[in-house]
Design a protein around this motif. Structure first.
Motif, PDB file in Angstrom:
ATOM      1  N   ALA A 582      90.715  53.814  13.765  1.00  0.00           N
ATOM      2  CA  ALA A 582      89.525  54.250  14.501  1.00  0.00           C
ATOM      3  C   ALA A 582      89.442  55.778  14.547  1.00  0.00           C
ATOM      4  O   ALA A 582      88.367  56.359  14.378  1.00  0.00           O
ATOM      5  CB  ALA A 582      89.533  53.675  15.915  1.00  0.00           C
ATOM      6  N   VAL A 583      90.586  56.423  14.772  1.00  0.00           N
ATOM      7  CA  VAL A 583      90.601  57.885  14.816  1.00  0.00           C
ATOM      8  C   VAL A 583      90.174  58.475  13.471  1.00  0.00           C
ATOM      9  O   VAL A 583      89.337  59.387  13.398  1.00  0.00           O
ATOM     10  CB  VAL A 583      92.002  58.396  15.219  1.00  0.00           C
ATOM     11  CG1 VAL A 583      92.087  59.912  15.061  1.00  0.00           C
ATOM     12  CG2 VAL A 583      92.314  58.005  16.658  1.00  0.00           C
ATOM     13  N   LEU A 584      90.749  57.964  12.377  1.00  0.00           N
ATOM     14  CA  LEU A 584      90.394  58.460  11.043  1.00  0.00           C
ATOM     15  C   LEU A 584      88.927  58.195  10.729  1.00  0.00           C
ATOM     16  O   LEU A 584      88.236  59.049  10.161  1.00  0.00           O
ATOM     17  CB  LEU A 584      91.284  57.797   9.994  1.00  0.00           C
ATOM     18  CG  LEU A 584      92.776  58.111  10.072  1.00  0.00           C
ATOM     19  CD1 LEU A 584      93.551  57.302   9.047  1.00  0.00           C
ATOM     20  CD2 LEU A 584      93.023  59.603   9.862  1.00  0.00           C
ATOM     21  N   TYR A 585      88.449  57.021  11.101  1.00  0.00           N
ATOM     22  CA  TYR A 585      87.058  56.658  10.825  1.00  0.00           C
ATOM     23  C   TYR A 585      86.098  57.553  11.609  1.00  0.00           C
ATOM     24  O   TYR A 585      85.060  57.978  11.084  1.00  0.00           O
ATOM     25  CB  TYR A 585      86.846  55.194  11.201  1.00  0.00           C
ATOM     26  CG  TYR A 585      85.605  54.570  10.606  1.00  0.00           C
ATOM     27  CD1 TYR A 585      85.496  54.387   9.235  1.00  0.00           C
ATOM     28  CD2 TYR A 585      84.557  54.145  11.412  1.00  0.00           C
ATOM     29  CE1 TYR A 585      84.380  53.788   8.679  1.00  0.00           C
ATOM     30  CE2 TYR A 585      83.436  53.552  10.870  1.00  0.00           C
ATOM     31  CZ  TYR A 585      83.349  53.376   9.504  1.00  0.00           C
ATOM     32  OH  TYR A 585      82.226  52.797   8.961  1.00  0.00           O
ATOM     33  N   ILE A 586      86.446  57.846  12.855  1.00  0.00           N
ATOM     34  CA  ILE A 586      85.600  58.731  13.673  1.00  0.00           C
ATOM     35  C   ILE A 586      85.598  60.144  13.097  1.00  0.00           C
ATOM     36  O   ILE A 586      84.568  60.838  13.112  1.00  0.00           O
ATOM     37  CB  ILE A 586      86.089  58.722  15.134  1.00  0.00           C
ATOM     38  CG1 ILE A 586      85.800  57.362  15.788  1.00  0.00           C
ATOM     39  CG2 ILE A 586      85.425  59.834  15.939  1.00  0.00           C
ATOM     40  CD1 ILE A 586      86.391  57.206  17.168  1.00  0.00           C
ATOM     41  N   LEU A 587      86.732  60.585  12.578  1.00  0.00           N
ATOM     42  CA  LEU A 587      86.776  61.909  11.946  1.00  0.00           C
ATOM     43  C   LEU A 587      85.839  61.972  10.739  1.00  0.00           C
ATOM     44  O   LEU A 587      85.132  62.969  10.543  1.00  0.00           O
ATOM     45  CB  LEU A 587      88.204  62.242  11.523  1.00  0.00           C
ATOM     46  CG  LEU A 587      89.203  62.531  12.654  1.00  0.00           C
ATOM     47  CD1 LEU A 587      90.592  62.765  12.081  1.00  0.00           C
ATOM     48  CD2 LEU A 587      88.746  63.752  13.457  1.00  0.00           C
ATOM     49  N   TYR A 588      85.822  60.915   9.935  1.00  0.00           N
ATOM     50  CA  TYR A 588      84.885  60.853   8.813  1.00  0.00           C
ATOM     51  C   TYR A 588      83.437  60.883   9.314  1.00  0.00           C
ATOM     52  O   TYR A 588      82.567  61.527   8.717  1.00  0.00           O
ATOM     53  CB  TYR A 588      85.122  59.593   7.989  1.00  0.00           C
ATOM     54  CG  TYR A 588      86.257  59.715   7.004  1.00  0.00           C
ATOM     55  CD1 TYR A 588      86.217  60.652   5.980  1.00  0.00           C
ATOM     56  CD2 TYR A 588      87.367  58.882   7.089  1.00  0.00           C
ATOM     57  CE1 TYR A 588      87.266  60.760   5.074  1.00  0.00           C
ATOM     58  CE2 TYR A 588      88.410  58.985   6.188  1.00  0.00           C
ATOM     59  CZ  TYR A 588      88.357  59.922   5.182  1.00  0.00           C
ATOM     60  OH  TYR A 588      89.385  60.029   4.295  1.00  0.00           O
ATOM     61  N   TYR A 589      83.187  60.180  10.403  1.00  0.00           N
ATOM     62  CA  TYR A 589      81.840  60.162  10.980  1.00  0.00           C
ATOM     63  C   TYR A 589      81.418  61.550  11.450  1.00  0.00           C
ATOM     64  O   TYR A 589      80.308  62.016  11.160  1.00  0.00           O
ATOM     65  CB  TYR A 589      81.792  59.168  12.148  1.00  0.00           C
ATOM     66  CG  TYR A 589      80.620  59.360  13.075  1.00  0.00           C
ATOM     67  CD1 TYR A 589      79.339  58.981  12.700  1.00  0.00           C
ATOM     68  CD2 TYR A 589      80.798  59.938  14.334  1.00  0.00           C
ATOM     69  CE1 TYR A 589      78.259  59.167  13.556  1.00  0.00           C
ATOM     70  CE2 TYR A 589      79.736  60.129  15.194  1.00  0.00           C
ATOM     71  CZ  TYR A 589      78.458  59.740  14.804  1.00  0.00           C
ATOM     72  OH  TYR A 589      77.398  59.936  15.642  1.00  0.00           O
ATOM     73  N   VAL A 590      82.314  62.217  12.169  1.00  0.00           N
ATOM     74  CA  VAL A 590      82.008  63.569  12.663  1.00  0.00           C
ATOM     75  C   VAL A 590      81.754  64.527  11.498  1.00  0.00           C
ATOM     76  O   VAL A 590      80.819  65.343  11.528  1.00  0.00           O
ATOM     77  CB  VAL A 590      83.154  64.077  13.555  1.00  0.00           C
ATOM     78  CG1 VAL A 590      82.953  65.550  13.918  1.00  0.00           C
ATOM     79  CG2 VAL A 590      83.261  63.235  14.821  1.00  0.00           C
ATOM     80  N   LEU A 591      82.577  64.446  10.453  1.00  0.00           N
ATOM     81  CA  LEU A 591      82.397  65.303   9.282  1.00  0.00           C
ATOM     82  C   LEU A 591      81.059  65.033   8.606  1.00  0.00           C
ATOM     83  O   LEU A 591      80.348  65.972   8.211  1.00  0.00           O
ATOM     84  CB  LEU A 591      83.545  65.075   8.298  1.00  0.00           C
ATOM     85  CG  LEU A 591      83.481  65.858   6.978  1.00  0.00           C
ATOM     86  CD1 LEU A 591      83.496  67.363   7.246  1.00  0.00           C
ATOM     87  CD2 LEU A 591      84.625  65.460   6.059  1.00  0.00           C
ATOM     88  N   THR A 592      80.707  63.761   8.476  1.00  0.00           N
ATOM     89  CA  THR A 592      79.433  63.415   7.843  1.00  0.00           C
ATOM     90  C   THR A 592      78.257  63.928   8.663  1.00  0.00           C
ATOM     91  O   THR A 592      77.283  64.457   8.100  1.00  0.00           O
ATOM     92  CB  THR A 592      79.322  61.890   7.676  1.00  0.00           C
ATOM     93  OG1 THR A 592      80.454  61.417   6.942  1.00  0.00           O
ATOM     94  CG2 THR A 592      78.061  61.517   6.923  1.00  0.00           C
ATOM     95  N   VAL A 593      78.315  63.768   9.985  1.00  0.00           N
ATOM     96  CA  VAL A 593      77.245  64.271  10.851  1.00  0.00           C
ATOM     97  C   VAL A 593      77.104  65.784  10.711  1.00  0.00           C
ATOM     98  O   VAL A 593      75.991  66.321  10.613  1.00  0.00           O
ATOM     99  CB  VAL A 593      77.519  63.886  12.321  1.00  0.00           C
ATOM    100  CG1 VAL A 593      76.567  64.624  13.264  1.00  0.00           C
ATOM    101  CG2 VAL A 593      77.378  62.385  12.506  1.00  0.00           C
ATOM    102  N   TRP A 594      78.230  66.462  10.661  1.00  0.00           N
ATOM    103  CA  TRP A 594      78.191  67.928  10.553  1.00  0.00           C
ATOM    104  C   TRP A 594      77.576  68.365   9.227  1.00  0.00           C
ATOM    105  O   TRP A 594      76.734  69.261   9.186  1.00  0.00           O
ATOM    106  CB  TRP A 594      79.616  68.467  10.699  1.00  0.00           C
ATOM    107  CG  TRP A 594      79.705  69.963  10.579  1.00  0.00           C
ATOM    108  CD1 TRP A 594      79.282  70.887  11.493  1.00  0.00           C
ATOM    109  CD2 TRP A 594      80.239  70.698   9.476  1.00  0.00           C
ATOM    110  NE1 TRP A 594      79.525  72.160  11.035  1.00  0.00           N
ATOM    111  CE2 TRP A 594      80.112  72.083   9.803  1.00  0.00           C
ATOM    112  CE3 TRP A 594      80.821  70.338   8.278  1.00  0.00           C
ATOM    113  CZ2 TRP A 594      80.538  73.076   8.939  1.00  0.00           C
ATOM    114  CZ3 TRP A 594      81.249  71.334   7.414  1.00  0.00           C
ATOM    115  CH2 TRP A 594      81.104  72.683   7.743  1.00  0.00           C
TER     116      TRP A 594
END
Length: 604
Positions: A582-594
């Motif tokens: 979940a942590v890794l997936y959220i990091l990918y999400y945050v990077l994509t949003v940015w």
């Protein structure tokens, strides 16, 4: 001249081409990493005790080929969308369609082959780096795994080259047959999404039934055997595609029809964006949900195998360390043991003339010898049988196995056990041995020390290697030899699939960002606050990340049924890999949003 114009067009869209090329490189690198395991029969035989492992890898290769095929189709469509306007202008300036077709064929094939070669090279490096890291972390030998495995290299290059060759033919044919005006105005043509409620309902029901069959097949693996894997493979892939395309779209449509909800702030725009994306993202989201399940499932299973090695070892052997007549060197090593929960010393007389071991009854009654009960259902709680001095049972197999393992005698040689009082012990012949037993709270943390003690004890008493009941370190190496291969493959494939799913979804979202730029600029000029725009972007991308994540988690929860025959409890400690993932997936999400936010929103 035409080649120069084409090259200048590529330079003008260099950022988009970098995104496309990077996505293809990652795809081919991950494909090679999987094939480095799937095509290596020696690795599978040396690191897996399950005979169906090659079959499982075969089905995995088929599934990955399907996923890669969908990925390449989308990448090819994106490539064509980048160039169709430029080539339409070339044709309007007088370029012949034959030359344009040849140009797009060459460009598609060159881009694909170039990305494949680069990706394969990166895959070789990743295979070596990841395998070395996992070897150290998991104490896994991973025998016969090499980073540069030529069958995997050839498989990757041939597979991707064939796909891109076919894609180049399709692009050339489509470019030649599409009218110039349609190519020229392709970006400005509206996409009409037609709602068909009855059709969506039928597809949703069919999707649920398909998933139900797949989940049942995985649960019924004891009855279906290896046939459960192809059944689950087909039905779950089909069910995921149908469910994403029908159920999620229907939910978004219902929210849009709820005017009280949709008309607040820019929710109507956000829901319209989500609905439009779900219409064109159905295949990608279904693919990502499968990749999500494969990645999370592989890591979960790998972690379970890793954790069960000490559990199975502790369930089969009682004492972590047994010292026979400790020397200064062995005692020095024993003092390095951490988390010692029990230390008991016994005086034993070994009479080799009559193969008898004498124990003092008072000493044994004060500190009964323990024998672990083989109970694999509880990970952290072990149950023990206590053996006190009992002359009526000293000749039973149960007592001899419990007590004679504390001596240097060969149990298989007809050795005898005697419980005597202090006076009888003093009169008995034989050599006095001081035996010290240790139990520790963390087996794996003490393995390096236990290994040194084991080597020193075997050197002093070679007969210990002939015993049917080996010491704790020997048992650990046996269990680790069986489990570490599965743990290594689980983590290795999990990390590979995680990288592929992240790159697939991120690549898909960012590749459409340029087309969304005009919409967000229009909203900004209309006076919509930047905060609302940011919230809209976060919600839109959050749905695209959330849909495959939810579906993937459900796939994993049912998919773990496949490993009930291999694992004590495949669901034990499941929150650990889920939390990490979940942590890794959220990091990918945050990077994509940015990244997406930086492309579509105007500078403030």
């Amino acid at each position: 001249m035409l080649n120069k114009l084409a090259l200048s067009g590529i330079k003008s869209r260099l950022r988009d081409y970098v995104v496309l090329f990077s996505g293809l490189v990652i795809g081919s690198a991950i494909f090679y990493m999987f094939m480095a395991l799937a095509t290596n029969d020696q690795f599978q035989k040396a690191n897996s005790t399950v005979s169906v492992t090659p079959i499982i890898f075969g089905f995995g290769a088929v599934l990955l080929a399907i996923i890669t095929f969908v990925y390449i189709i989308y990448a090819n469509s994106f490539l064509l969308s980048l160039r169709q306007r430029d080539y339409a202008l070339f044709m309007m300036l007088g370029a012949k369609s034959r030359k344009i077709s040849r140009l797009i064929f060459t460009e598609t094939l060159a881009l694909g082959v170039g990305a494949t070669l680069v990706g394969t090279a990166i895959g070789v490096g990743l295979t070596g780096g990841v395998s070395q890291l996992l070897r150290q972390m998991l104490d896994a030998p991973a025998r016969h795994l090499v980073s540069l495995y030529w069958p995997a290299v050839l498989t990757t290059i041939i597979f991707f080259t064939v796909l891109f060759f076919l894609a180049a033919l399709v692009n050339a044919r489509k470019m030649r047959r599409t009218p110039v005006l349609e190519l020229l105005h392709a970006d400005t043509q509206p996409v009409i999404v037609q709602r068909r409620p009855v059709r969506e309902l039928l597809l949703a029901i069919l999707g649920i039934i398909s998933l139900g069959v797949g989940y049942w097949a995985m649960k019924a693996i004891n009855h279906l055997g290896i046939n459960s894997i192809p059944i689950a493979l087909v039905t779950i892939v089909l069910g995921s595609f149908l469910l994403v395309g029908a159920v999620v779209t229907s939910i978004v449509g219902a929210l849009r029809r709820n005017h009280k909800f949709a008309q607040k702030n820019v929710r109507s725009f956000t829901l319209a964006q989500i609905g439009f994306r779900l219409h064109s993202y159905t295949a990608i989201l279904a693919v990502v949900s499968i990749l999500f399940a494969l990645a999370l499932g592989a890591i979960t299973v790998g972690l379970n195998f890793y954790q069960e090695t000490p559990t199975m070892t502790n369930a089969l052997s009682t004492y972590d360390v047994v010292l026979h007549d400790p020397t200064t060197a062995t005692q020095r090593e024993a003092d390095k043991l951490t988390g010692v929960t029990s230390k008991v010393t016994y005086d034993v007389k070994v009479d080799q003339s009559n193969n008898t071991a004498y124990f003092q009854a008072d000493e044994v009654n004060a500190h009964p010898v323990l024998e672990v009960k083989a109970n694999f259902t509880k990970r952290d709680v072990m149950q023990y049988s206590q053996y006190k001095a009992d002359t009526a049972k000293e000749n039973t197999v149960e007592y001899q196995n419990a007590f004679l393992t504390l001596t240097t005698m060969n149990i298989a040689g007809g050795s005898k056990l005697r419980f005597v009082d202090a006076q009888s012990y003093a009169r008995a012949g034989g050599q006095v041995q001081k035996v010290v037993t240790y139990r520790v709270s963390d087996l794996r943390a003490n393995i390096p020390v236990m290994k040194k003690i084991h080597e020193m004890e075997i050197k002093r008493y070679p007969q210990l290697m002939k015993r049917s009941a080996p010491d704790k370190y020997t048992m650990y190496t046996m269990m680790n030899g069986m489990n570490s291969g599965f743990a290594f493959m689980g983590f290795f494939l999990g990390l590979a699939f995680l990288a592929m799913l992240a790159s697939t979804l991120m690549f898909k979202i960012l590749s459409g960002a340029a087309a969304d730029r005009a919409r967000y600029r229009m909203l900004s000029r209309m006076g919509v606050r930047p905060k609302l725009l940011r919230n809209s972007i976060r919600t839109e991308i959050g749905v695209l990340f959330g849909v495959p994540a939810v579906l993937g988690v459900v796939h994993v929860l049912f998919g773990l049924q496949l490993f009930k025959a291999l694992l004590i409890n495949p669901y034990a400690g499941i929150w650990v890999p889920f939390a990490i993932f979940a942590v890794l997936y959220i990091l990918y999400y945050v990077l994509t949003v940015w990244l997406y936010n930086g492309i579509v929103r105007p500078r403030e």
